[in-house]
Scaffold this motif. Structure first.
Motif, mmCIF file in Angstrom:
data_model
loop_
_atom_site.group_PDB
_atom_site.id
_atom_site.type_symbol
_atom_site.label_atom_id
_atom_site.label_comp_id
_atom_site.label_asym_id
_atom_site.label_seq_id
_atom_site.Cartn_x
_atom_site.Cartn_y
_atom_site.Cartn_z
ATOM 1 N N ALA A 114 0.830 -1.208 0.000
ATOM 2 C CA ALA A 114 0.000 0.000 0.000
ATOM 3 C C ALA A 114 0.862 1.255 0.000
ATOM 4 C CB ALA A 114 -0.920 -0.005 1.223
ATOM 5 N N TRP A 115 1.928 1.227 0.766
ATOM 6 C CA TRP A 115 2.817 2.376 0.832
ATOM 7 C C TRP A 115 3.534 2.600 -0.501
ATOM 8 C CZ3 TRP A 115 8.332 2.584 0.989
ATOM 9 C CH2 TRP A 115 8.838 3.835 1.326
ATOM 10 N N GLN A 116 3.914 1.520 -1.173
ATOM 11 C CA GLN A 116 4.663 1.631 -2.424
ATOM 12 C C GLN A 116 3.784 1.916 -3.633
ATOM 13 O OE1 GLN A 116 6.603 -2.149 -2.479
ATOM 14 N NE2 GLN A 116 8.265 -1.474 -1.153
ATOM 15 N N ARG A 165 -8.514 3.890 -0.294
ATOM 16 C CA ARG A 165 -9.470 3.161 0.541
ATOM 17 C C ARG A 165 -10.416 2.319 -0.299
ATOM 18 N NH1 ARG A 165 -11.591 8.723 1.711
ATOM 19 N NH2 ARG A 165 -13.210 9.003 0.150
ATOM 20 N N TYR A 166 -10.609 2.670 -1.566
ATOM 21 C CA TYR A 166 -11.481 1.886 -2.436
ATOM 22 C C TYR A 166 -10.894 0.514 -2.752
ATOM 23 C CZ TYR A 166 -13.871 6.295 -2.918
ATOM 24 O OH TYR A 166 -14.533 7.447 -2.645
ATOM 25 N N ASP A 167 -9.590 0.385 -2.623
ATOM 26 C CA ASP A 167 -8.950 -0.914 -2.855
ATOM 27 C C ASP A 167 -9.264 -1.907 -1.744
ATOM 28 O OD1 ASP A 167 -7.610 -0.315 -5.289
ATOM 29 O OD2 ASP A 167 -6.184 0.881 -4.137
ATOM 30 N N GLY A 180 -6.678 2.826 -8.093
ATOM 31 C CA GLY A 180 -5.806 3.170 -6.986
ATOM 32 C C GLY A 180 -4.507 2.403 -6.898
ATOM 33 N N THR A 181 -4.310 1.410 -7.738
ATOM 34 C CA THR A 181 -3.053 0.676 -7.677
ATOM 35 C C THR A 181 -2.405 0.700 -9.050
ATOM 36 O OG1 THR A 181 -4.087 -1.433 -8.202
ATOM 37 C CG2 THR A 181 -3.871 -0.892 -5.884
ATOM 38 N N GLY A 209 -4.085 -8.439 -4.928
ATOM 39 C CA GLY A 209 -4.422 -9.824 -4.599
ATOM 40 C C GLY A 209 -3.237 -10.615 -4.095
ATOM 41 N N SER A 210 -2.114 -10.509 -4.781
ATOM 42 C CA SER A 210 -0.939 -11.271 -4.347
ATOM 43 C C SER A 210 -0.343 -10.693 -3.068
ATOM 44 C CB SER A 210 0.114 -11.330 -5.459
ATOM 45 O OG SER A 210 0.559 -10.034 -5.791
#
Length: 185
Positions: free
Chosen positions: A54-56, A61-63, A125-126, A134-135
């Motif tokens: 998450a930091w990288q 928040r939607y994730d 968001g990613t 997922g991974s």
């Protein structure tokens, strides 16, 4: 390869190793003395890996919504899987053994998690869409679903263990199935 993709790849390798460990560990007959510590350890490790991802990757928040949906679906699958575990006694000790259907349900856990997170996240968001999420959350997923499965197995066996304790004065059979437990492999 950049850092979020590397974190996801490492998390996926750890997650698949945990799946292999679970399938091999529970395939044989084992004493029924499972503790929630294993699930809790995987959950905490999974939270740390997910936090790194998450930091990288600037997760939003939607994730978390697809992740929550996958954890809920995995929890339901774990309840079903916990009901397929064979419970029996051997020499007065409570024992457990996964059946082939239990192993199949474990094997479905990884695709269920990865597909659900990938399909529901739509890449919001990613940087790498749902597969990275997922991974990166696979160990968290395994920790939660293993804890749910262990709770189901313990609850299934609780009444039987009390019955065994009260019937200890009678000569118990060498090997007996728990009442209500499915027989056969």
């Amino acid at each position: 390869m950049n850092t979020p993709a590397l974190s996801s790849a490492i998390a996926l390798v750890f997650g698949l190793a945990v799946l292999l460990w679970a399938v091999v560990r529970y395939a044989g007959e084992r004493p029924l003395h499972e503790r929630v510590r294993t699930g809790a350890a995987w959950t905490l490790t999974g939270v740390a890996l997910l936090n790194t991802y998450a930091w990288q990757s600037a997760m939003t928040r939607y994730d978390l919504l697809p992740l929550a949906a996958s954890l809920a679906a995995g929890g339901l699958l774990a309840v079903v899987r916990g009901g397929t575990v064979r419970l029996f006694t051997e020499d007065g000790r409570a024992m457990r053994q996964d059946r082939p259907v239990t192993t199949l349900l474990w094997a479905l856990a990884v695709p269920q998690h990865l597909l659900l997170v990938t399909l529901l996240s739509h890449g919001r968001g990613t940087a790498y869409g749902g597969l990275g999420l997922g991974s990166s959350s696979l160990l968290l997923y395994f920790g939660v679903v293993l804890s749910v499965q262990q709770t189901v197995v313990r609850r299934r066996s609780r009444g039987t263990l009390r019955a065994l304790g009260s019937a200890a004065s009678a000569a118990p059979p060498e090997r007996a199935e728990f009442p209500g437990a499915r027989s056969g492999p």
